[in-house]
Design a protein around this motif. Structure first.
Motif, PDB file in Angstrom:
ATOM      1  N   ALA A   6       0.849  -1.190   0.000  1.00 26.96           N
ATOM      2  CA  ALA A   6       0.000   0.000   0.000  1.00 26.96           C
ATOM      3  C   ALA A   6       0.879   1.232   0.000  1.00 26.96           C
ATOM      4  CB  ALA A   6      -0.907   0.009   1.225  1.00 26.96           C
ATOM      5  N   THR A   7       0.473   2.264  -0.707  1.00 24.67           N
ATOM      6  CA  THR A   7       1.224   3.509  -0.730  1.00 24.67           C
ATOM      7  C   THR A   7       0.771   4.378   0.419  1.00 24.67           C
ATOM      8  OG1 THR A   7      -0.357   4.713  -2.083  1.00 24.67           O
ATOM      9  CG2 THR A   7       1.224   3.334  -3.244  1.00 24.67           C
ATOM     10  N   ALA A   8       1.449   5.527   0.590  1.00 21.23           N
ATOM     11  CA  ALA A   8       1.112   6.439   1.688  1.00 21.23           C
ATOM     12  C   ALA A   8      -0.277   7.018   1.499  1.00 21.23           C
ATOM     13  CB  ALA A   8       2.149   7.548   1.770  1.00 21.23           C
ATOM     14  N   ARG A   9      -0.759   7.019   0.265  1.00 23.93           N
ATOM     15  CA  ARG A   9      -2.088   7.590   0.027  1.00 23.93           C
ATOM     16  C   ARG A   9      -3.184   6.551   0.241  1.00 23.93           C
ATOM     17  NH1 ARG A   9       0.976   9.175  -4.144  1.00 23.93           N
ATOM     18  NH2 ARG A   9      -0.005   7.689  -5.555  1.00 23.93           N
ATOM     19  N   GLU A  10      -2.801   5.279   0.433  1.00 21.70           N
ATOM     20  CA  GLU A  10      -3.776   4.211   0.583  1.00 21.70           C
ATOM     21  C   GLU A  10      -3.880   3.788   2.051  1.00 21.70           C
ATOM     22  OE1 GLU A  10      -1.974   1.377  -1.954  1.00 21.70           O
ATOM     23  OE2 GLU A  10      -3.170   1.939  -3.714  1.00 21.70           O
ATOM     24  N   SER A 212     -10.104  -2.464  10.813  1.00 21.85           N
ATOM     25  CA  SER A 212      -9.368  -1.195  10.892  1.00 21.85           C
ATOM     26  C   SER A 212      -8.799  -0.890   9.514  1.00 21.85           C
ATOM     27  CB  SER A 212      -8.206  -1.286  11.885  1.00 21.85           C
ATOM     28  OG  SER A 212      -8.646  -1.655  13.164  1.00 21.85           O
ATOM     29  N   LEU A 213      -8.622   0.381   9.235  1.00 23.54           N
ATOM     30  CA  LEU A 213      -7.915   0.819   8.038  1.00 23.54           C
ATOM     31  C   LEU A 213      -6.628   1.508   8.483  1.00 23.54           C
ATOM     32  CD1 LEU A 213     -10.572   0.099   6.615  1.00 23.54           C
ATOM     33  CD2 LEU A 213     -10.300   2.145   5.221  1.00 23.54           C
ATOM     34  N   VAL A 214      -5.500   0.927   8.098  1.00 22.45           N
ATOM     35  CA  VAL A 214      -4.195   1.408   8.532  1.00 22.45           C
ATOM     36  C   VAL A 214      -3.576   2.252   7.428  1.00 22.45           C
ATOM     37  CG1 VAL A 214      -1.888   0.721   9.281  1.00 22.45           C
ATOM     38  CG2 VAL A 214      -3.881  -0.619   9.984  1.00 22.45           C
ATOM     39  N   PRO A 215      -3.114   3.476   7.726  1.00 25.96           N
ATOM     40  CA  PRO A 215      -2.510   4.337   6.701  1.00 25.96           C
ATOM     41  C   PRO A 215      -1.295   3.701   6.045  1.00 25.96           C
ATOM     42  CG  PRO A 215      -2.970   5.562   8.708  1.00 25.96           C
ATOM     43  CD  PRO A 215      -3.171   4.116   9.033  1.00 25.96           C
ATOM     44  N   ARG A 259     -13.467   4.131   4.289  1.00 24.13           N
ATOM     45  CA  ARG A 259     -12.655   4.826   3.286  1.00 24.13           C
ATOM     46  C   ARG A 259     -13.260   6.200   2.970  1.00 24.13           C
ATOM     47  NH1 ARG A 259      -8.592   1.863   1.370  1.00 24.13           N
ATOM     48  NH2 ARG A 259      -8.834  -0.383   1.015  1.00 24.13           N
ATOM     49  N   ASN A 260     -14.579   6.224   2.815  1.00 28.01           N
ATOM     50  CA  ASN A 260     -15.243   7.495   2.516  1.00 28.01           C
ATOM     51  C   ASN A 260     -15.037   8.503   3.641  1.00 28.01           C
ATOM     52  OD1 ASN A 260     -16.164   6.547   0.067  1.00 28.01           O
ATOM     53  ND2 ASN A 260     -18.185   5.966   0.842  1.00 28.01           N
ATOM     54  N   ALA A 261     -15.105   8.028   4.877  1.00 27.56           N
ATOM     55  CA  ALA A 261     -14.896   8.933   6.015  1.00 27.56           C
ATOM     56  C   ALA A 261     -13.477   9.490   6.016  1.00 27.56           C
ATOM     57  CB  ALA A 261     -15.188   8.196   7.319  1.00 27.56           C
ATOM     58  N   LEU A 262     -12.498   8.635   5.770  1.00 25.71           N
ATOM     59  CA  LEU A 262     -11.106   9.081   5.785  1.00 25.71           C
ATOM     60  C   LEU A 262     -10.802  10.036   4.637  1.00 25.71           C
ATOM     61  CD1 LEU A 262      -9.466   5.653   6.710  1.00 25.71           C
ATOM     62  CD2 LEU A 262      -9.601   7.673   8.174  1.00 25.71           C
ATOM     63  N   GLN A 263     -11.423   9.795   3.485  1.00 24.97           N
ATOM     64  CA  GLN A 263     -11.211  10.697   2.352  1.00 24.97           C
ATOM     65  C   GLN A 263     -11.771  12.093   2.636  1.00 24.97           C
ATOM     66  OE1 GLN A 263     -12.952   8.630  -0.948  1.00 24.97           O
ATOM     67  NE2 GLN A 263     -11.263   7.157  -1.124  1.00 24.97           N
ATOM     68  N   ARG A 264     -12.749  12.158   3.522  1.00 23.56           N
ATOM     69  CA  ARG A 264     -13.326  13.453   3.902  1.00 23.56           C
ATOM     70  C   ARG A 264     -12.691  14.007   5.176  1.00 23.56           C
ATOM     71  NH1 ARG A 264     -17.117  10.396   1.379  1.00 23.56           N
ATOM     72  NH2 ARG A 264     -18.599  11.420  -0.036  1.00 23.56           N
ATOM     73  N   ASP A 265     -11.574  13.414   5.578  1.00 26.90           N
ATOM     74  CA  ASP A 265     -10.848  13.843   6.777  1.00 26.90           C
ATOM     75  C   ASP A 265     -11.697  13.738   8.033  1.00 26.90           C
ATOM     76  OD1 ASP A 265      -8.461  14.422   5.446  1.00 26.90           O
ATOM     77  OD2 ASP A 265      -9.197  16.408   4.861  1.00 26.90           O
TER      78      ASP A 265
END
Length: 497
Positions: A6-10, A212-215, A259-265
């Protein structure tokens, strides 16, 4: 522990499971009430112990312990010298004692693993622990639209209270919902082979998933996710998942939601969410409890249990992977056929009994393709016909010796056997499907040629579809009892001659 790159953006998806399976025992785990109550009235399988009445004491069910130790052997888990039960304290209407008897820091087994085929790869999923506990009762929400949010009232049925549960806790080794579904399918296979679980029983499997979604920046170059990164990621628990397909759908929804929540900060809250299967969404239930909220302490009415010696004496049957390999090597079956025929122990047992009478490939085709296909269409299991093995063998024999066509055997005789409970010979007699004599077939071939000059002309012009048409005419004239291959050859001989 590894993850997909995964990249830093994922963000990498990290999932761990708590799988609760009802163990197949005649009585409940701490009392003598029966567990076969599916068709009985609510609250008809209860006693002072499973209702938590004052003065009632639990007595441990030996069969439940044996079932747990079989699983330990199957997943190559460590079994301690001793194990102990605890009280997990919380209030809920279907928990009459206001605590659940379970195992806290001394489970029945630890450090096991299950190898799972995921796409074209095999993954080893680590199983942290498996422990015994009692099932709560069940709630029935009535009135309104029937859901928990709109119900006018709720009924409590304590028939299920005290049914033995095995809770199987995995490490957070899953990287996608599809992997979870594959694991649950394999776990179900193993449990059914051990004869400790019945997936057809309503509510026999329930899944709680932690996700969990890990950066990406917290993931090492080799895909490893560190313990600190996992601990820092807010974890959501999704409860009340009751099927393999439901687990995949619930987790796919939850991944998208996070994912949607994280994309919206936005912050992903650490909470417990309910999977609403009818709407296909997860909804917030409550903030996530911490371990201290349950106030665990040792169950004073049950002694410490000595299990190490008992575990050494436990015997388990041949498991799915081993049987699959034996089917490939011993019967010469393809990997796909072996996998299909070992999907459940009852299917594998049925196949072996048929393979004793016929060529293994012939038996595999009839069981894996024909019989299972017809059973699946009717939402039936192999158990519905296992006591009719001799009738099924008779059907295969009639088709393989040419007394009836394979088409009639499959589409007429077998279907009548399943739908009406008739024997193969009864169906053949009723439908007039006895073998058609060669003279009758030759007459039907001659008639088809005489009555269809246009098709004959098309055949000579190179149209193979014309031959198929003529075969159909002959089959219709003989009531479908002629062998299509024989008809095809006779027509070619006549037309080419």
């Amino acid at each position: 522990m590894t993850a997909h790159a995964a990249t830093a953006r994922e963000h990498a998806v990290v999932i761990g499971l708590e799988v609760h399976v009802q163990l197949e025992t005649d009585s409940k785990v701490f009392c003598g009430c029966g567990t076969d109550f599916e068709d009985d009235d609510p609250n008809s399988h209860t006693c002072p112990t499973c209702l938590g009445l004052p003065g009632a004491l639990p007595v441990l069910n030996e069969a439940a312990v044996e079932a747990g130790l079989k699983l330990a052997a199957a997943i190559d888990a460590d079994v301690p010298e001793t194990t102990q039960f605890h009280r997990k304290n919380y209030y809920y209407p279907d928990l009459p004692k206001n605590f659940q008897i379970t195992q806290y820091d001394s489970p029945l087994c630890e450090n096991g693993a299950l190898t799972v085929a995921i796409e074209d790869d095999e993954r080893e999923i680590a199983i942290e622990r498996a422990h015994l506990e009692e099932d709560p009762g069940s709630l029935q929400h009535a009135g309104g639209s029937g859901g928990i949010d709109t119900a006018e009232y709720t009924r409590v049925d304590y028939n299920r209270a005290g049914v033995p549960l095995m809770e199987i806790v995995t490490e957070p080794d899953f990287r996608g919902p599809e992997e979870v579904r594959a694991f649950l399918a394999k776990l179900t296979e193993v449990l059914e082979y051990l004869d400790v679980f019945d997936s057809s029983r309503d509510g026999s499997l329930r899944v709680d998933a932690n996700i969990s979604l890990v950066p990406g920046e917290d993931i090492d170059a080799d895909g490893t996710i560190g313990i600190e990164a996992l601990a820092a990621a807010n974890r959501t628990e999704v409860k009340n998942i009751s099927s393999h397909k439901g687990a995949e759908k619930a987790l796919a929804y939850e991944v998208t939601r996070q994912r949607n929540a994280l994309q919206r900060d936005r912050t992903v809250e650490q909470e417990t969410r309910h999977w609403d299967e009818s709407r296909g969404v997860t909804v917030s239930m409550r903030s996530k409890e911490a371990e201290k909220d349950y106030r665990y302490f040792a169950e004073p009415d049950l002694p410490v249990l000595q299990v190490a010696d008992r575990a050494e004496a436990v015997e388990i049957p041949e498991l799915p992977d081993a049987r699959r390999e034996r089917f490939r090597e011993g019967y010469g079956l393809s990997s796909a056929a072996a996998r299909k025929l070992t999907s459940s122990r009852e299917v594998a047992d049925f196949y072996e009994r048929v393979a004793d009478r016929f060529d293994p490939d012939v038996a595999a085709s009839w069981v894996a393709d024909t019989l299972l296909g017809e059973l699946n269409y009717r939402d039936m299991r192999i158990g519905n016909v296992e006591d009719r093995l001799d009738e099924f063998v008779r059907l295969v024999e009639l088709a393989e010796t040419g007394e009836i066509t394979e088409k009639n055997a499959e589409e007429v005789v077998l279907r009548a056997m399943l739908d009406e409970g008739l024997s193969p010979d009864d169906v053949i007699e009723r439908e007039g499907l006895g073998a058609t004599g060669e003279d009758e077939i030759e007459r039907a071939v001659a008639t088809a040629i005489d009555e269809n000059p246009g098709a004959v002309e098309d055949y000579h012009a190179g149209d193979d579809g014309a031959l198929n048409f003529l075969v159909g005419q002959v089959m219709g004239a003989t009531g479908g009892s002629a062998d299509p291959g024989t008809v095809n050859q006779l027509l070619r001989d006549e037309l080419d001659g």
